[in-house]
Design an enzyme around this catalytic site. Sequence first.
Site, PDB file in Angstrom:
ATOM      1  N   HIS A  16       0.861  -1.335   0.003  1.00 27.64           N
ATOM      2  CA  HIS A  16       0.006  -0.067  -0.030  1.00 27.64           C
ATOM      3  C   HIS A  16       0.955   1.122  -0.122  1.00 27.64           C
ATOM      4  O   HIS A  16       1.977   1.406   0.594  1.00 27.64           O
ATOM      5  CB  HIS A  16      -1.063   0.151   1.045  1.00 27.64           C
ATOM      6  CG  HIS A  16      -1.944  -1.036   1.425  1.00 27.64           C
ATOM      7  ND1 HIS A  16      -2.927  -1.143   0.700  1.00 27.64           N
ATOM      8  CD2 HIS A  16      -1.928  -2.266   1.988  1.00 27.64           C
ATOM      9  CE1 HIS A  16      -3.724  -2.173   0.788  1.00 27.64           C
ATOM     10  NE2 HIS A  16      -3.244  -2.890   1.533  1.00 27.64           N
ATOM     11  N   CYS A  70      -0.121   2.476  -4.644  1.00 29.69           N
ATOM     12  CA  CYS A  70      -1.050   3.670  -4.896  1.00 29.69           C
ATOM     13  C   CYS A  70      -0.294   4.944  -4.709  1.00 29.69           C
ATOM     14  O   CYS A  70       0.720   5.294  -4.005  1.00 29.69           O
ATOM     15  CB  CYS A  70      -2.194   3.787  -3.975  1.00 29.69           C
ATOM     16  SG  CYS A  70      -3.423   2.462  -3.901  1.00 29.69           S
TER      17      CYS A  70
END
Length: 471
Positions: free
Chosen positions: A166, A208
Amino acid sequence: MITMNRSSFPLTVALLALLLSLASGRQSSGAAARRSGRHGEVTDTDTTWAVLVAGSSGYENYRHQADVCHAYQVLKSGGLKDENIVVFMYDDIAHNKMNPRKGVIINHPQGRDVYAGVPKDYTGEQVNPSNLYAVILGNKTAVSGGSGKVIDSKPGDRIFIYYTDHGSPGLLGMPGGQNAYAHDFVNVLKKKHSMGSYKEMVIYVEACESGSIFQGLLPQGMGIYVVTASNAVESSYGVYCPGSVPEPPPGFDTCLGDLFSVAWMEDSDVVDRKAVSLFEQYLKVRTRTSNNGTYDSGSHVMQYGEKSIGEELLYLYQGFRTKPIDVVTYVSEQSKPVGVVNQRDAGLLSLQHQYRNAKEGSKEKEEIRKALAAKIAHRLHVDKSVENIGNILFGKDAAQILNAIRPPNQPLVDNWDCLKSTVEVFEEECGSLGQYGMKHSRAFANMCNKGIPMDAIKKASAKACTNFIKP
């Protein structure tokens, strides 16, 4: 005007032919040099090093450790030695009670086991920014726990770094909420360059907003070429997820891989790495990661740093596969869009499928229901808390200010210490951001960019989260 007598003509023709021959030879040798790498072949004294990082934990994040294990198999099949590959992974997936194939990790619905043989250099809480930075810098005395293996590279060596997890604007996740900040990471790269201990470096990042780690921060002239799964403002995507096409085998209530990651690895599994350049791989990966142009369910693969390094061949960084590898891949079907899931929603999807498949009335089903409810409640709490802080600080202009995006040549924030302090203040007053809440790092950065004093941010956070019960 130049004149030429008849007797000199044959000599002149011969000289012209010689010059043309030499020019042709230079062009041919130049093309060959580019195909073998801009700075020639690897010598017996040069080494390719690699750092592979899965920055998450938990079965819902299965895909990140699957990515790293697959990356190890790619490099190992290319001839890289274990002593030159450093692996960071929490190592709580292969033998997890939720894993339907104990001791096995797959990165593709029909894929082989990629867990076998993977060295566990840094596991559990050893997977943290401090250890990562020490490993990159080759600082054996600074690592804590683990194998102690570091990148002990020489001036002629090449380094390949692959990170998957992430991310958010300016941050890369690590287990336990120990995030790596872009400014710190790039400073480590600068220090490594100043040491003169490598020739060139290639970095692939799956996260991301991964472009924000390098945008406006990574200078030219460091011999570093970066490819990221997404630009500075968008999510990256999980793939081979429950309910999608293609989906995991029965029993896998989680995504098996990430779109950018499987794109480069499945390509490296099958291509001749001595005939394909980094840039050629980038072009194929860019197409596949965009989900073949459907950017509503795909991301923009980006390049940063010295793009000329992209002319070099894959084998210089990933090794050369001397025999076919037993791998199932969707390379032949890359023209077809696949089902993908936003990275931030993949964990939620995993819990939903676990709940759906759990035995009705069982204790397990109730535990999963509670975990799912807690995850949803946490997301709502974090979103509302950041919104309330913005309203307190900026009034009616809050949404515009918190979501403002800086020009591509600028970093996320000018004062990185302010960003770190703002995140710490939020977590002290409102609780952990978690993997989902990391996405608000842009809002925190914009508070700093507006020059809001830390005392004001702390007061606003305390007021916005008056109902939060501190542990």
